[in-house]
Motif scaffolding. Structure first.
Motif, short mmCIF file in Angstrom:
data_model
loop_
_atom_site.label_atom_id
_atom_site.label_comp_id
_atom_site.label_asym_id
_atom_site.label_seq_id
_atom_site.Cartn_x
_atom_site.Cartn_y
_atom_site.Cartn_z
N THR A 52 72.33 60.40 94.48
CA THR A 52 71.42 61.36 93.81
C THR A 52 72.00 61.25 92.25
O THR A 52 73.38 61.11 92.33
CB THR A 52 71.61 62.75 94.15
OG1 THR A 52 71.09 62.98 95.59
CG2 THR A 52 70.60 63.74 93.12
N THR A 53 71.09 60.77 91.24
CA THR A 53 71.72 60.50 90.22
C THR A 53 71.35 61.92 89.07
O THR A 53 70.19 62.37 89.18
CB THR A 53 71.10 59.44 89.45
OG1 THR A 53 71.27 58.32 90.22
CG2 THR A 53 71.61 58.90 87.89
N PHE A 54 72.26 62.09 88.44
CA PHE A 54 72.06 63.20 87.44
C PHE A 54 72.34 62.74 85.85
O PHE A 54 73.52 62.34 85.90
CB PHE A 54 72.94 64.42 87.53
CG PHE A 54 72.90 65.23 88.90
CD1 PHE A 54 71.93 66.17 89.11
CD2 PHE A 54 73.51 64.79 89.87
CE1 PHE A 54 71.99 66.68 90.57
CE2 PHE A 54 73.50 65.42 91.22
CZ PHE A 54 72.80 66.29 91.35
N LEU A 55 71.26 62.80 85.32
CA LEU A 55 71.31 62.32 83.83
C LEU A 55 71.16 63.30 82.71
O LEU A 55 70.22 64.28 82.98
CB LEU A 55 70.45 61.07 83.58
CG LEU A 55 70.44 60.02 84.47
CD1 LEU A 55 69.39 59.00 84.23
CD2 LEU A 55 71.68 59.11 84.08
N GLY A 56 71.82 63.29 81.62
CA GLY A 56 71.46 64.02 80.53
C GLY A 56 70.37 63.69 79.80
O GLY A 56 69.84 62.70 80.01
N SER A 57 69.97 64.41 78.69
CA SER A 57 68.66 63.92 78.13
C SER A 57 69.06 62.99 77.22
O SER A 57 70.11 62.45 76.74
CB SER A 57 68.63 65.18 77.05
OG SER A 57 68.26 66.35 77.51
N ASP A 58 67.93 61.97 77.04
CA ASP A 58 68.06 60.76 76.41
C ASP A 58 68.19 60.89 74.75
O ASP A 58 67.46 62.07 74.42
CB ASP A 58 66.69 60.00 76.61
CG ASP A 58 66.78 58.89 77.57
OD1 ASP A 58 67.57 58.32 77.93
OD2 ASP A 58 65.56 58.76 77.99
N LEU A 59 68.78 60.20 74.26
CA LEU A 59 68.92 60.44 72.64
C LEU A 59 67.85 59.29 71.95
O LEU A 59 68.38 58.21 72.05
CB LEU A 59 70.30 60.19 72.41
CG LEU A 59 70.90 60.36 70.86
CD1 LEU A 59 70.38 61.77 70.45
CD2 LEU A 59 72.28 60.00 70.29
N PRO A 60 67.22 59.92 71.27
CA PRO A 60 66.22 58.96 70.58
C PRO A 60 66.65 58.28 69.49
O PRO A 60 67.65 58.32 69.02
CB PRO A 60 65.00 59.78 69.81
CG PRO A 60 65.30 61.26 70.53
CD PRO A 60 66.73 61.38 71.22
N ILE A 61 66.28 56.89 69.66
CA ILE A 61 67.10 55.72 68.78
C ILE A 61 66.21 55.70 67.64
O ILE A 61 64.85 55.39 67.78
CB ILE A 61 67.02 54.42 69.29
CG1 ILE A 61 67.85 54.50 70.59
CG2 ILE A 61 67.50 53.53 68.57
CD1 ILE A 61 68.05 53.25 71.49
N PRO A 62 66.55 56.18 66.25
CA PRO A 62 65.76 55.96 65.32
C PRO A 62 65.20 54.60 64.82
O PRO A 62 65.90 53.79 65.10
CB PRO A 62 66.64 56.64 64.15
CG PRO A 62 67.70 57.15 64.76
CD PRO A 62 67.85 56.37 66.16
#
Length: 182
Positions: free
Chosen positions: A50-60
């Motif tokens: 099971t994988t838990f990931l934080g929020s993606d950070l948008p690349i400007p």
């Protein structure tokens, strides 16, 4: 030489840079504001992950353009540029820019991503294009195709109708059969 192209942010981004440095990776780095997401993979006693990931950070977009200039300065004939994983804040025009750069430099463009970047790349030449089964079925549904199952025939139909610009086209399905067309 293998180069990792990353957009590190904050403390976690620095940890990524440090790791790549210890592993002797050549790095093209465009720092961005924020904090690179962390992830955790847990494995139970049966081996299920099971994988838990934080929020993606948008690349400007300006970071993408800076990165593209750095790639352009380094890439050579027969090099491989691989677009892999998630790409938050993807702009549709990025697919054309990456494909064009590879064509101009006589480099190979390989794609193993998902979502919008994957859907955009199909309109351009690439040397390797990989979908997973659910992405393929979603893509075909978005084109009005009435498919609810997956088979060799669906793979061949999709390859001929939608993915002819890819030299190598592959569909994966976890531990199930993989289809590849070269």
């Amino acid at each position: 030489t293998c180069s990792a192209i990353i957009s590190p942010a904050g403390f976690v981004g620095q940890k990524c840079l440090d790791f790549l440095s210890r592993e002797n990776f050549d790095v093209i780095s465009i720092s961005i504001d924020g904090e690179t997401r962390e992830g955790l993979v847990c494995v139970d006693s049966n081996g299920k992950q099971t994988t838990f990931l934080g929020s993606d950070l948008p690349i400007p977009q300006n970071a993408f353009e800076t990165c593209l200039k750095k790639i352009d300065a380094q890439i050579k004939s027969d090099d491989i540029l691989a677009l892999c994983g998630s790409f938050p804040n993807w702009q549709t025009s990025n697919a054309q820019k990456l494909s064009k750069l590879c064509e101009e430099k006589n480099a190979h463009f390989c794609v193993d991503t998902y979502g919008t970047p994957l859907n955009d790349v199909v309109d351009y030449h690439c040397d390797f294009l990989k979908f997973n089964k659910s992405e393929l079925l979603s893509y075909l549904a978005s084109k009005g195709e009435n498919v609810d199952c997956y088979s060799q025939e669906i793979f061949e139909f999709a390859r001929n109708k939608y993915f002819s610009k890819a030299k190598i086209f592959a569909i994966t399905d976890g531990a199930n059969a993989t289809f590849v067309s070269d």
